[in-house]
Design a protein around this motif. Sequence first.
Motif, mmCIF file in Angstrom:
data_model
loop_
_atom_site.group_PDB
_atom_site.id
_atom_site.type_symbol
_atom_site.label_atom_id
_atom_site.label_comp_id
_atom_site.label_asym_id
_atom_site.label_seq_id
_atom_site.Cartn_x
_atom_site.Cartn_y
_atom_site.Cartn_z
ATOM 1 N N PHE A 82 3.438 5.262 -3.290
ATOM 2 C CA PHE A 82 4.350 6.176 -3.232
ATOM 3 C C PHE A 82 4.214 6.426 -4.752
ATOM 4 O O PHE A 82 4.807 7.496 -5.405
ATOM 5 N N PHE A 83 4.884 5.340 -5.963
ATOM 6 C CA PHE A 83 5.020 5.903 -6.911
ATOM 7 C C PHE A 83 3.331 6.146 -7.504
ATOM 8 O O PHE A 83 3.777 7.055 -8.936
ATOM 9 N N GLN A 84 2.069 6.340 -6.747
ATOM 10 C CA GLN A 84 1.432 7.011 -7.342
ATOM 11 C C GLN A 84 1.734 8.117 -7.783
ATOM 12 O O GLN A 84 1.541 9.589 -8.351
ATOM 13 N N ASN A 85 1.737 8.789 -6.229
ATOM 14 C CA ASN A 85 2.349 10.328 -5.631
ATOM 15 C C ASN A 85 4.016 11.171 -6.578
ATOM 16 O O ASN A 85 3.967 12.001 -7.013
ATOM 17 N N TYR A 86 4.385 9.737 -6.599
ATOM 18 C CA TYR A 86 5.556 10.349 -7.711
ATOM 19 C C TYR A 86 5.792 10.758 -8.820
ATOM 20 O O TYR A 86 6.341 11.865 -9.485
ATOM 21 N N HIS A 87 4.899 9.538 -10.173
ATOM 22 C CA HIS A 87 4.436 10.045 -11.007
ATOM 23 C C HIS A 87 3.311 10.876 -11.061
ATOM 24 O O HIS A 87 3.594 12.061 -11.837
ATOM 25 N N VAL A 88 2.861 11.694 -10.440
ATOM 26 C CA VAL A 88 1.721 12.574 -10.419
ATOM 27 C C VAL A 88 2.530 13.879 -10.528
ATOM 28 O O VAL A 88 2.377 15.293 -11.082
ATOM 29 N N GLU A 89 3.682 13.943 -9.406
ATOM 30 C CA GLU A 89 4.352 15.348 -9.218
ATOM 31 C C GLU A 89 5.838 15.037 -10.702
ATOM 32 O O GLU A 89 5.556 16.303 -11.397
ATOM 33 N N GLU A 90 5.336 14.034 -10.962
ATOM 34 C CA GLU A 90 6.915 14.149 -12.123
ATOM 35 C C GLU A 90 5.740 14.580 -13.160
ATOM 36 O O GLU A 90 6.848 15.675 -14.059
ATOM 37 N N ILE A 128 0.422 -1.635 -0.187
ATOM 38 C CA ILE A 128 -0.313 -0.661 0.453
ATOM 39 C C ILE A 128 0.495 0.843 -0.247
ATOM 40 O O ILE A 128 0.252 2.096 -1.122
ATOM 41 N N LEU A 129 1.902 1.424 0.542
ATOM 42 C CA LEU A 129 2.625 3.017 0.874
ATOM 43 C C LEU A 129 3.402 2.523 -0.924
ATOM 44 O O LEU A 129 3.943 4.063 -0.589
ATOM 45 N N GLN A 166 -2.206 6.280 -15.653
ATOM 46 C CA GLN A 166 -3.443 5.486 -15.384
ATOM 47 C C GLN A 166 -2.216 4.037 -15.649
ATOM 48 O O GLN A 166 -2.104 3.393 -14.516
ATOM 49 N N GLN A 167 -1.930 3.972 -16.242
ATOM 50 C CA GLN A 167 -1.459 2.456 -17.110
ATOM 51 C C GLN A 167 -0.006 2.315 -16.529
ATOM 52 O O GLN A 167 0.202 1.174 -15.880
ATOM 53 N N THR A 168 0.570 3.030 -16.184
ATOM 54 C CA THR A 168 2.077 3.455 -15.717
ATOM 55 C C THR A 168 1.822 2.926 -14.168
ATOM 56 O O THR A 168 2.903 2.172 -13.466
ATOM 57 N N THR A 169 0.803 3.298 -13.599
ATOM 58 C CA THR A 169 0.776 3.181 -11.889
ATOM 59 C C THR A 169 0.011 1.853 -12.253
ATOM 60 O O THR A 169 0.279 0.470 -11.095
ATOM 61 N N GLU A 170 -0.731 1.564 -13.396
ATOM 62 C CA GLU A 170 -0.974 -0.275 -12.829
ATOM 63 C C GLU A 170 -0.225 -0.994 -13.552
ATOM 64 O O GLU A 170 0.584 -2.249 -12.708
ATOM 65 N N GLN A 171 0.953 -1.129 -14.403
ATOM 66 C CA GLN A 171 1.898 -1.367 -14.435
ATOM 67 C C GLN A 171 2.741 -1.379 -13.256
ATOM 68 O O GLN A 171 3.243 -2.922 -13.068
ATOM 69 N N THR A 172 3.643 -0.774 -12.722
ATOM 70 C CA THR A 172 3.249 -0.405 -11.185
ATOM 71 C C THR A 172 2.900 -1.717 -10.243
ATOM 72 O O THR A 172 3.350 -1.815 -9.124
ATOM 73 N N THR A 173 1.456 -1.037 -10.494
ATOM 74 C CA THR A 173 0.953 -1.921 -9.264
ATOM 75 C C THR A 173 0.853 -3.341 -9.343
ATOM 76 O O THR A 173 1.603 -4.282 -8.867
ATOM 77 N N ARG A 174 1.055 -4.390 -10.883
ATOM 78 C CA ARG A 174 1.181 -5.293 -11.038
ATOM 79 C C ARG A 174 2.384 -5.558 -10.842
ATOM 80 O O ARG A 174 2.269 -7.242 -10.112
ATOM 81 N N ILE A 175 3.919 -4.736 -10.836
ATOM 82 C CA ILE A 175 5.272 -5.218 -10.271
ATOM 83 C C ILE A 175 5.090 -5.363 -9.130
ATOM 84 O O ILE A 175 6.183 -6.584 -8.623
ATOM 85 N N ILE A 176 4.353 -4.489 -8.041
ATOM 86 C CA ILE A 176 5.385 -4.909 -6.845
ATOM 87 C C ILE A 176 3.630 -5.602 -6.308
ATOM 88 O O ILE A 176 4.197 -6.527 -5.570
ATOM 89 N N VAL A 177 2.487 -6.045 -6.887
ATOM 90 C CA VAL A 177 2.036 -7.666 -6.130
ATOM 91 C C VAL A 177 3.304 -8.573 -6.735
ATOM 92 O O VAL A 177 2.271 -9.456 -6.027
ATOM 93 N N LEU A 178 3.391 -8.812 -7.576
ATOM 94 C CA LEU A 178 4.097 -9.732 -7.770
ATOM 95 C C LEU A 178 5.349 -9.894 -7.690
ATOM 96 O O LEU A 178 5.070 -10.849 -6.732
#
Length: 580
Positions: A21-29, A16-17, A155-167
């Motif tokens: 973090f990655f979602q906020n990071y991508h938004v800030e970028e 979750i953290l 959102q696609q980037t976040t989903e990809q990051t989520t898949r990587i983290i969940v994996l």
Amino acid sequence: MTILLLVSFVLFILTILLLEFFQNYHVEEVEQSLQFEAQKISRILEDHSDMDLSLQIISEIVDEPVYALVTIENVGTFSSDGNKAYQQDVRELIEQSTVFSSVTEQQKSVQQELSVESDASSNRYENVIITGVPFTFTDGSSGAVYVYQSLEALQQTTEQTTRIIVLAAGIAIILTTIFAFFLSTRITAPLRRMREGAFEVARGKFDTKVPILTQDEIGELATAFNQMGRQLKHHLDALSQEKEQLSSILSSMADGVITFNRDGTILISNPPADRFLQYWYQEQAAGMNEALPPQLQELLLRVMETDEEQVGEVTILGRTFVTILSPLYSGDLVRGAVAVIRDMTEERGLEKLRKDFIANVSHELRTPISMLQGYSEAIVDDIPQTDEERKEIARIIYDESLRMGRLVNELLDLARIEAGHITLHYETLPVLPFMERVINKFNVVSKEKDIRLTIDSLLAKEDEWRFDPDRMEQVLTNLLDNALRHTHDGGIIQLTVSIEAKRLTVEVSDSGIGIPDEDLPFIFERFYKADKARTRGRSGTGLGLAIVKNLIEAHNGAIEVESNLNQGTTFRFQLPDKQL
């Protein structure tokens, strides 16, 4: 399970953290990139007076999914997005939002996330992030640059990051599960074995050993467990040996030992103490159920009250017991008492026997000594006048001296026999000739009293037996002499000889005055005389039967007596097999 739950919880929180973090990071970028693009476009517009050239440059530097919207005061709006409808929606949205007012009126850069309708047919909206930057031309006119980007790509980037983290979390859980099983094998399994070993030790199997599989802390724990089991077994074996030793000592003691609790409950007792209690139970009257004699209860109560040793005597069933009670301490508190009980009946009997012996010897010696002294004084005082009187006094003195000598000799014989200083000289002799020779010594006395003296035997003349002839003659002499002295004139005395169960049996029966039943148990005691009123002429020293009993027992035989008052007496003794 504990490890898996702990790791799963940690990974869940961490996932979750990380997602946040990655979602906020991508938004800030994206925000920083849009801010940079908007400022760069505003500088291009301010630096180039040719609007067409500036817009062409802007179209070149702005790539999808980033789009730019330029609004110039009193001129119009220019957009890099070829979708006119989408451009119109974005413009209307900008004008309706606070971004427009902030940029145009307040002349400051603003960023905001808005929702734009992307498909009217399906009523579908998408989020866009907009950055507005004001600019001013050299001629004083102003405008604003709006750079926006749809968040679908983000959102696609976040989903990809989520898949990587969940994996990664799934892989971590799988690795954790493998590690948990490995940990169970390395740690939990030895601990389970030690738990099972502890249960075995608790059930009394102190030789249980736990296998030492590793050299780490668990291996050291297993080593300590095995050492503990060995030490427990050693200490318990030592305690068991001490308990057995104490039990053997208590069982072999001649004195009774009883351990009491503070409330008087019996905790431990040895066999002599059990016999003492059994005597007490036998003496109690019907309906009574007292565990201890009253004297012993009183002594126990005094020990508890005074904390001091108490001594007393208890008499039960005619037996005398000396009791010593000592307190048992638990710290400073008396927790009970131990009683040592000694049966003093035999000692008291021996003491009485000693006193009776001295009294009897004194009594037996006093009369002949008095007579010797009296008749000797008569001779010294020349009282007898004739020779016949002198001879009579001399005969009396002679008879009393013989009596004293006989008493002293019998005492010496009895003392030697009881002390075991007598030596038997065994010989193998024909039985009947020996018996006839002994009985012939009494023919003269029996004829004088008209007493018929006979021998009854089925033995042949040549039948032999092994015994000490001198001592056996002494036995028969004493028995026949007693029979003659206590048989009335005209009576019968019969000597019966037989062999029963490989034992020589001899009976001396008479038709005399007999012995009362109450005197039968004591006739073999020294100085005991059944006929207390017997005249001196018929009375012996009271030592003959005691000597007879000791001589028969010295031959490993046994003697018994049967008697009926005024009907006669039979003394019967048996000697063991001549082969012994």
